[in-house]
Design a protein around this motif. Structure first.
Motif, PDB file in Angstrom:
ATOM      1  N   ASP A 168      37.260  69.888  57.755  1.00  0.00           N
ATOM      2  CA  ASP A 168      35.909  70.123  58.254  1.00  0.00           C
ATOM      3  C   ASP A 168      35.923  71.233  59.296  1.00  0.00           C
ATOM      4  OD1 ASP A 168      35.364  67.884  56.758  1.00  0.00           O
ATOM      5  OD2 ASP A 168      35.029  66.555  58.476  1.00  0.00           O
ATOM      6  N   VAL A 169      34.837  72.009  59.292  1.00  0.00           N
ATOM      7  CA  VAL A 169      34.568  72.966  60.372  1.00  0.00           C
ATOM      8  C   VAL A 169      33.177  72.616  60.892  1.00  0.00           C
ATOM      9  CG1 VAL A 169      34.419  75.388  61.047  1.00  0.00           C
ATOM     10  CG2 VAL A 169      35.972  74.710  59.202  1.00  0.00           C
ATOM     11  N   PRO A 170      33.061  71.652  61.805  1.00  0.00           N
ATOM     12  CA  PRO A 170      31.744  71.155  62.213  1.00  0.00           C
ATOM     13  C   PRO A 170      30.865  72.227  62.846  1.00  0.00           C
ATOM     14  CG  PRO A 170      33.497  69.662  62.890  1.00  0.00           C
ATOM     15  CD  PRO A 170      34.162  70.919  62.434  1.00  0.00           C
ATOM     16  N   LEU A 171      29.593  72.251  62.423  1.00  0.00           N
ATOM     17  CA  LEU A 171      28.602  73.185  62.948  1.00  0.00           C
ATOM     18  C   LEU A 171      27.422  72.406  63.530  1.00  0.00           C
ATOM     19  CD1 LEU A 171      28.480  75.818  60.048  1.00  0.00           C
ATOM     20  CD2 LEU A 171      29.734  75.993  62.201  1.00  0.00           C
ATOM     21  N   PRO A 172      26.570  73.067  64.342  1.00  0.00           N
ATOM     22  CA  PRO A 172      25.414  72.376  64.932  1.00  0.00           C
ATOM     23  C   PRO A 172      24.341  71.992  63.920  1.00  0.00           C
ATOM     24  CG  PRO A 172      25.965  74.378  66.161  1.00  0.00           C
ATOM     25  CD  PRO A 172      26.736  74.422  64.880  1.00  0.00           C
ATOM     26  N   GLY A 173      24.359  72.643  62.748  1.00  0.00           N
ATOM     27  CA  GLY A 173      23.361  72.383  61.724  1.00  0.00           C
ATOM     28  C   GLY A 173      23.633  73.254  60.519  1.00  0.00           C
ATOM     29  N   PRO A 174      22.745  73.230  59.510  1.00  0.00           N
ATOM     30  CA  PRO A 174      22.955  74.055  58.311  1.00  0.00           C
ATOM     31  C   PRO A 174      22.987  75.542  58.641  1.00  0.00           C
ATOM     32  CG  PRO A 174      21.236  72.420  57.961  1.00  0.00           C
ATOM     33  CD  PRO A 174      21.520  72.422  59.428  1.00  0.00           C
ATOM     34  N   ARG A 175      23.957  76.245  58.089  1.00  0.00           N
ATOM     35  CA  ARG A 175      24.097  77.676  58.307  1.00  0.00           C
ATOM     36  C   ARG A 175      24.224  78.398  56.967  1.00  0.00           C
ATOM     37  NH1 ARG A 175      22.535  75.964  62.524  1.00  0.00           N
ATOM     38  NH2 ARG A 175      23.376  76.451  64.590  1.00  0.00           N
ATOM     39  N   LEU A 176      24.269  79.726  57.018  1.00  0.00           N
ATOM     40  CA  LEU A 176      24.321  80.541  55.806  1.00  0.00           C
ATOM     41  C   LEU A 176      25.476  81.538  55.858  1.00  0.00           C
ATOM     42  CD1 LEU A 176      20.492  81.231  55.477  1.00  0.00           C
ATOM     43  CD2 LEU A 176      21.855  79.706  54.037  1.00  0.00           C
ATOM     44  N   PRO A 177      26.727  81.067  55.986  1.00  0.00           N
ATOM     45  CA  PRO A 177      27.857  82.001  55.995  1.00  0.00           C
ATOM     46  C   PRO A 177      28.017  82.651  54.630  1.00  0.00           C
ATOM     47  CG  PRO A 177      28.650  79.762  55.812  1.00  0.00           C
ATOM     48  CD  PRO A 177      27.157  79.665  56.026  1.00  0.00           C
ATOM     49  N   HIS A 178      28.432  83.901  54.612  1.00  0.00           N
ATOM     50  CA  HIS A 178      28.585  84.593  53.335  1.00  0.00           C
ATOM     51  C   HIS A 178      30.011  85.083  53.097  1.00  0.00           C
ATOM     52  CE1 HIS A 178      27.055  86.654  49.786  1.00  0.00           C
ATOM     53  NE2 HIS A 178      27.805  87.697  50.116  1.00  0.00           N
ATOM     54  N   ASP A 179      30.807  85.231  54.145  1.00  0.00           N
ATOM     55  CA  ASP A 179      32.131  85.806  53.980  1.00  0.00           C
ATOM     56  C   ASP A 179      33.061  85.200  55.023  1.00  0.00           C
ATOM     57  OD1 ASP A 179      34.126  87.387  52.920  1.00  0.00           O
ATOM     58  OD2 ASP A 179      33.329  89.290  53.652  1.00  0.00           O
ATOM     59  N   MET A 180      34.344  85.459  54.874  1.00  0.00           N
ATOM     60  CA  MET A 180      35.356  85.022  55.824  1.00  0.00           C
ATOM     61  C   MET A 180      36.432  86.098  55.887  1.00  0.00           C
ATOM     62  SD  MET A 180      37.614  82.223  53.647  1.00  0.00           S
ATOM     63  CE  MET A 180      38.914  82.221  54.895  1.00  0.00           C
ATOM     64  N   ALA A 181      37.395  85.913  56.761  1.00  0.00           N
ATOM     65  CA  ALA A 181      38.509  86.847  56.872  1.00  0.00           C
ATOM     66  C   ALA A 181      39.769  86.044  57.193  1.00  0.00           C
ATOM     67  CB  ALA A 181      38.233  87.895  57.943  1.00  0.00           C
ATOM     68  N   PHE A 182      40.919  86.711  57.097  1.00  0.00           N
ATOM     69  CA  PHE A 182      42.168  86.038  57.445  1.00  0.00           C
ATOM     70  C   PHE A 182      43.179  87.040  57.983  1.00  0.00           C
ATOM     71  CE2 PHE A 182      42.987  87.463  53.115  1.00  0.00           C
ATOM     72  CZ  PHE A 182      44.322  87.864  53.135  1.00  0.00           C
ATOM     73  N   THR A 183      44.139  86.532  58.743  1.00  0.00           N
ATOM     74  CA  THR A 183      45.289  87.297  59.209  1.00  0.00           C
ATOM     75  C   THR A 183      46.540  86.615  58.676  1.00  0.00           C
ATOM     76  OG1 THR A 183      45.640  86.055  61.260  1.00  0.00           O
ATOM     77  CG2 THR A 183      43.985  87.826  61.319  1.00  0.00           C
ATOM     78  N   GLU A 184      47.713  87.050  59.135  1.00  0.00           N
ATOM     79  CA  GLU A 184      48.949  86.430  58.665  1.00  0.00           C
ATOM     80  C   GLU A 184      49.011  84.947  59.024  1.00  0.00           C
ATOM     81  OE1 GLU A 184      52.738  88.697  58.749  1.00  0.00           O
ATOM     82  OE2 GLU A 184      51.601  90.117  59.976  1.00  0.00           O
ATOM     83  N   ASN A 185      48.406  84.563  60.143  1.00  0.00           N
ATOM     84  CA  ASN A 185      48.544  83.192  60.624  1.00  0.00           C
ATOM     85  C   ASN A 185      47.235  82.428  60.763  1.00  0.00           C
ATOM     86  OD1 ASN A 185      51.526  83.110  61.274  1.00  0.00           O
ATOM     87  ND2 ASN A 185      50.904  84.869  62.516  1.00  0.00           N
ATOM     88  N   TYR A 186      46.087  83.106  60.640  1.00  0.00           N
ATOM     89  CA  TYR A 186      44.814  82.464  60.924  1.00  0.00           C
ATOM     90  C   TYR A 186      43.773  82.774  59.846  1.00  0.00           C
ATOM     91  CZ  TYR A 186      46.801  82.051  65.625  1.00  0.00           C
ATOM     92  OH  TYR A 186      47.615  81.769  66.692  1.00  0.00           O
ATOM     93  N   ALA A 187      42.793  81.885  59.755  1.00  0.00           N
ATOM     94  CA  ALA A 187      41.568  82.155  59.001  1.00  0.00           C
ATOM     95  C   ALA A 187      40.432  82.251  60.003  1.00  0.00           C
ATOM     96  CB  ALA A 187      41.289  81.040  58.007  1.00  0.00           C
TER      97      ALA A 187
END
Length: 505
Positions: free
Chosen positions: A224-243
């Motif tokens: 889970d990535v808890p948020l305050p309410g419904p959101r509209l994410p469209h993309d993400m990114a990553f590094t060698e060790n993190y998202a």
């Protein structure tokens, strides 16, 4: 050139259609083609270009229930393949459950993005969740030698053969696919680890999830990535060790949502937030960083620089434009599509993992979006991004910019009046020795010549014009997201005989 129509889908769209995103450059197709040895109208096919370019896009077959939006159309994958100076082209509809049901009914069955979900003529499958048909028409990536198409409102991942473009069913990750939530568009593939990173979102708590599929195609992490309410994410990114995930202040109006109406609003007094999570980390390990209010449709890349994460993407100066500048009955309907109205510019955020500080800066004054990089540098330090420019007031790509993030220099190539491109993928040449040592590939919709072409450009010298220009069997609909898959990588997962047959060798 050897050309065959191998399929034709039934369309019930009116012949006198006047919708701006079902006519002109966005005129949909019904033909599915197989073409070998494409006609070279300019230059020569590079012999050190080996692999396939894949593009997904929306391609409607039926009138909407009430109001059509260009993101409602059915998915269609286009493939242009290269090996040893030979080429081929295939295009196929993605055989989603929704497409098959509507083809049988001869009409649209689900409400679209601009419609009230109550207008849907069916309420099973994805429609039961109060949204829209899963058209699998947004994005395409390649994982373990198979293309995966996805939908920005979350849905199934459809497996597509990267050579033939034929649909091979749905991905299920050994029965562990998160069917209740689906997967959003823009999952990320790390070629160095073989992992696929993804997210999904919805209208019920915790509102966002993050997951990892390993090199053996097993879902090995899902939190889970808890948020305050419904959101509209469209993309993400990553590094060698993190998202890196996000919580932007462009989301559904809460009061309207209670009435079942989905109206996006930009909340200008709410900060943007970035969630940094170790790639196999728990919900408790998430760190949040606040930044200037905006919305980011797409990120170009992220990497680690000492104890900082560097994140690059397209900052929107006005995520909720008052209009789109078209000056007619479509004035407000498509205001979220015009890059010039949203004022999207390449931007950099620096997230300090030691102090928790956030620094940000604009990287370019030029309005661009849909940036692509050399895939070998995803999650790592990089220098170049190639991005699209947009026709004012329209969702059409009229040119290409090469951003040098080290020097700030930019080179711009215009496709010419009445010519519109697709998201441009970077294809490293066989044996490449540098980040920009390779080719850029895009598909164009040429309204002047009533034709479509595949353009191959030198990634280091885009203003020189095409190294090679190939003619496609017919003018295709304008489109967006694409990817490049190297031939050597594909042949790891496909036997040599089938791979050679696909390219005509």
């Amino acid at each position: 050139m050897s050309v065959d129509i191998v399929g034709r889908m039934l369309s019930t769209l009116p012949e006198d259609d006047d919708h701006p995103y079902r006519t002109g450059p966005w005129r949909p197709q019904t033909n599915e083609w197989s073409a070998d040895d494409l006609e070279v109208v300019e230059g020569e096919v590079p012999t050190d270009l080996d692999g396939v370019y894949l593009r997904n896009t929306e391609n409607p077959l039926h009138p909407s229930v009430k109001n059509y939006h260009p993101f409602d159309g059915d998915g269609m994958v286009h493939v242009v393949g290269f090996r040893d100076g030979k080429t081929f082209y295939r295009n196929r509809f993605v055989r989603t459950d929704g497409l098959l049901a509507e083809s049988e009914a001869g009409a649209s069955l689900w409400a679209g993005i601009s419609e009230n979900p109550a207008l849907a003529r069916r309420d099973d499958g994805w429609g039961a969740r109060g949204r829209m048909k899963d058209a699998s028409s947004t994005d395409v990536v390649v994982h373990r030698g198979t293309a995966l198409t996805s939908f920005y409102q979350c849905g199934d991942l459809y497996r597509v053969d990267p050579y033939s473009a034929d649909t091979r069913g749905k991905e299920d990750w050994g029965g562990r696919f998160p069917f209740e939530w689906g997967v959003s568009a823009h999952p990320k593939v790390d070629d160095r680890t073989g992992e696929l990173l993804f997210f999904n979102y919805g209208k019920e708590a915790p509102y966002l999830h993050y997951g990892v599929v390993d090199e053996n195609n097993a879902l090995v992490h899902y939190v889970d990535v808890p948020l305050p309410g419904p959101r509209l994410p469209h993309d993400m990114a990553f590094t060698e060790n993190y998202a890196i995930l996000n919580d932007f202040p462009l989301f559904w109006d809460a009061a309207a949502l209670e009435r079942g109406v989905h109206v996006p609003r930009f909340h200008r007094d709410v900060p943007s937030r970035f969630a940094v999570i170790p790639r196999r980390g728990s919900s408790e390990a998430i760190r949040w960083f606040e930044a200037s209010p905006t919305y980011v449709l797409h990120f170009t890349n992220a990497y680690e620089d000492g104890h900082e994460i560097v994140l690059d993407g397209f900052f929107q100066g006005d995520p909720e434009p008052a209009d789109n500048g078209m000056g007619d009955k479509w004035q407000r309907a498509f205001r979220f599509l015009a890059l010039d109205r949203m004022q999207s510019r390449l931007h950099r955020w620096r997230l300090d993992l030691v102090t928790g500080a956030m620094k940000e800066e604009q990287l370019s004054d030029r309005v661009t979006e849909f940036g692509m990089i050399n895939g070998a540098h995803l999650g790592r330090n990089y220098r170049y991004a190639w991005a699209a420019t947009g026709k004012p007031s329209w969702f059409l790509f009229d040119g290409l910019v090469r951003h040098d993030l080290l020097t700030g220099a930019e080179e711009h190539l215009s496709f010419g009046d009445g010519v519109y491109g697709s998201e441009t993928a970077m294809a490293p040449r066989v044996g490449s020795s540098g980040e920009d040592d390779g080719y850029l590939i895009t598909l164009t919709t040429d309204m002047v010549e009533n034709a479509s072409y595949c353009l191959v450009l030198d990634a280091s010298r885009i203003t020189d014009g095409p190294v090679c220009k190939l003619k496609l069997p017919e003018r295709i609909s304008s489109g967006t997201h694409s990817t490049w898959a190297a031939g050597a990588e594909l042949r790891r997962w496909h036997n040599a005989e089938s791979a050679a047959a696909a390219i005509g060798l």
